[in-house]
Each structure stands twice: as C-alpha cells, then as structure tokens.
Design an enzyme around this catalytic site. Structure first.
Site, PDB file in Angstrom:
ATOM      1  N   PRO A  85       4.073  -6.384  -5.897  1.00  0.00           N
ATOM      2  CG  PRO A  85       5.653  -7.252  -7.331  1.00  0.00           C
ATOM      3  CD  PRO A  85       5.461  -6.786  -5.927  1.00  0.00           C
ATOM      4  CD  GLU A 112      13.500 -12.383  -5.464  1.00  0.00           C
ATOM      5  OE1 GLU A 112      14.331 -11.977  -6.292  1.00  0.00           O
ATOM      6  OE2 GLU A 112      12.317 -12.681  -5.775  1.00  0.00           O
ATOM      7  NE  ARG A 154      -4.128  14.560 -10.269  1.00  0.00           N
ATOM      8  CZ  ARG A 154      -4.211  15.608 -11.071  1.00  0.00           C
ATOM      9  NH1 ARG A 154      -3.167  16.378 -11.236  1.00  0.00           N
ATOM     10  NH2 ARG A 154      -5.334  15.915 -11.712  1.00  0.00           N
ATOM     11  CG  ASP A 169      -7.734  14.105 -12.691  1.00  0.00           C
ATOM     12  OD1 ASP A 169      -7.450  14.818 -13.671  1.00  0.00           O
ATOM     13  OD2 ASP A 169      -7.160  14.198 -11.600  1.00  0.00           O
TER      14      ASP A 169
HETATM   15  O1  LIG Z   1       6.297  -4.013  -8.886  1.00  0.00           O
HETATM   16  B1  LIG Z   1       6.244  -3.472  -7.623  1.00  0.00           B
HETATM   17  O2  LIG Z   1       5.243  -2.566  -7.288  1.00  0.00           O
HETATM   18  C1  LIG Z   1       7.298  -3.868  -6.567  1.00  0.00           C
HETATM   19  C2  LIG Z   1       7.158  -3.393  -5.268  1.00  0.00           C
HETATM   20  C3  LIG Z   1       8.097  -3.744  -4.305  1.00  0.00           C
HETATM   21  C4  LIG Z   1       9.165  -4.583  -4.663  1.00  0.00           C
HETATM   22  C5  LIG Z   1      10.252  -5.126  -3.928  1.00  0.00           C
HETATM   23  C6  LIG Z   1      10.993  -5.874  -4.826  1.00  0.00           C
HETATM   24  N1  LIG Z   1      10.390  -5.827  -6.052  1.00  0.00           N
HETATM   25  C7  LIG Z   1       9.289  -5.052  -5.973  1.00  0.00           C
HETATM   26  C8  LIG Z   1       8.345  -4.705  -6.959  1.00  0.00           C
END
Ligand SMILES: OB(O)c1ccc2cc[nH]c2c1
Length: 239
Positions: A85, A112, A154, A169
């Site tokens: 994230p 985490e 793709r 697209d």
């Molecule tokens: O939202 B995500 O793209 C994402 C990616 C990797 C991990 C690892 C633990 N939570 C995650 C969330």
C-alpha cells in the site's frame, strides 16, 4: 516472458492458470512459476514472520527466507515487484513497460509486510519496484499480483486475440473508454446512440472521442491534466 511469484499462499494464485493467461501459458507465450516461500525457511515450524522491532501491532516477514528464495528464483537483472500500500502507483503505462522485460518476480507480503532489508538487499541484483494498485489495504500482496499479472500480460503479443482491443482500452490514450453498445438497437426503451448506426466512421470516431473526454472529465478529471487536448477536444468538453 517468465513470471515467478513467491507467496505463503500458492493456491491463491491458481487463477493464473485459467482463462486468457492459462491459454497464453499453454501456447508458450508466458511461463508462470508459483513458489511457496516456506520452502526457504530454516526451522521445523517453517517460520516466515516475527515481531516488529520498535513494537507495534502484527508481525513482520523475516528477511532470511526471502533472501534465500530470491537468490534461487530470481535471475540476475530480473525486476522484482513488491506490492505494498506504500508503493508508487501501478498504472497502464507501467504495465506496458514491464511487458517489454524478459521476466518479473513478484514478492507477496503478508502480515504487516516484508522486512525492508529483504527488499533493499534485492536492489543489488536488479531493479526493484514497490507498487500499489490503489489507495486501499488488502490482507496481502496476492490479489495485487493477480491484477498486475493480468494487466501486464495483455500487452504480450498473442495473449489478447485482437491487439486493437488493447490499444483501445481505457487509459491506453490517457483517457477512460466511452460507453459500448451491441444488439438490439432498442432495449427496454433504451436506444443505441444513432451515430453508431450511421455507418459514418468519421462521425463515429468523433463521437467516441467526445464520449471518452466527457467521461474522463466527469469521473477522472485528474487524468485530463496529462492529455494534450485538440481544439475539437475542448469544443467537445464545452458542448
Ligand atoms: O494493499 B496491498 O496492495 C498490500 C500489499 C502487500 C501487503 C502485505 C500485507 N498487506 C499488504 C497489502
């Protein structure tokens, strides 16, 4: 292209063997390998996580299994993609760029996340991209990898039957696609826009561009800033 995925939930990546991508793999257009990270653990409990230094909630993925796994799976110079994230945005342009590379290795974090040293150490062996598929948080990287592998594949020649479809697209020209219609011409009182039945290909192209601009201005005005608009485009937006 070779695609490898490292995960503690290999079964989560089963969809990679289905549909368009499954057919592409069968045709040899792409090679896909999914690997259980626990293969590279060093204890009887096959431990992949531990408590975070500095305290805080949850667990962090240990660097050692990742270091060993990447050393075995990742060919030198291959891009390592780490969904997170906290990553840079994964976009259509990024997908197109990655599709030109000989291989990709995806590291699916859980808990985490992955000890940052595993990611930083990987940079010594090739490009590393920490990327996000959107401003929301999943339970791990696996879903993000399914999304990214589909978007990248793709662009691999032969994967999508009609190459023009990829060119048209959404986001291909920086804009959102406009609406699509098929038979019947009238359905529950809703008519297909008459221009699409006119056979006037120039008028149809103008209409489609205008609809794409209008939809983008309405739903994703942020994208418009990156598009060079013609006078006709501006007239369509002002109409
Ligand atoms: O939202 B995500 O793209 C994402 C990616 C990797 C991990 C690892 C633990 N939570 C995650 C969330």
């Amino acid at each position: 292209m070779r695609i490898d995925v490292l995960t503690i939930f290999p079964e989560y990546l089963a969809p990679l063997g289905q549909a368009l991508l499954g057919k592409a793999a069968a045709k040899g257009l792409v090679e896909i390998g999914v690997h259980d990270l626990r293969r590279w653990t060093d204890d009887v409990h096959r431990t992949v996580d531990d408590s975070p230094y500095g305290g805080g909630p949850g667990m962090v993925m240990r660097p050692e299994p990742w270091g060993r796994a990447l050393a075995e799976v990742r060919r030198p110079g291959t891009r390592l993609v780490v969904p997170t994230p906290a990553g840079r945005p994964f976009t259509q342009a990024v997908a197109a760029q990655w599709a030109t590379e000989p291989g990709l290795v995806f590291a699916c974090g859980r808990y985490e996340g992955i000890d940052q040293r595993a990611v930083d150490d990987a940079a010594a062996h090739g490009p590393v991209s920490e990327v996000s598929i959107g401003d929301y948080v999943l339970a791990g990287g696996e879903s993000a990898v399914l999304v990214m592998v589909e978007a990248v594949s793709r662009f691999i020649p032969g994967v999508v039957g009609n190459a023009e479809s990829v060119e048209l697209d959404s986001h291909a020209d920086g804009l959102l696609e406009g609406p699509s219609y098929t038979r019947p011409a009238v359905w529950r009182g809703h008519e297909v826009p008459p221009v699409l039945l006119s056979g006037d290909h120039a008028a149809i192209a103008r209409w489609r561009r205008a609809e794409s601009l209008r939809r983008t201005a309405d739903r994703r005005p942020d994208l418009l800033a990156g598009v060079e608009l013609t006078a006709a485009d501006r007239a369509a937006l002002d109409a």
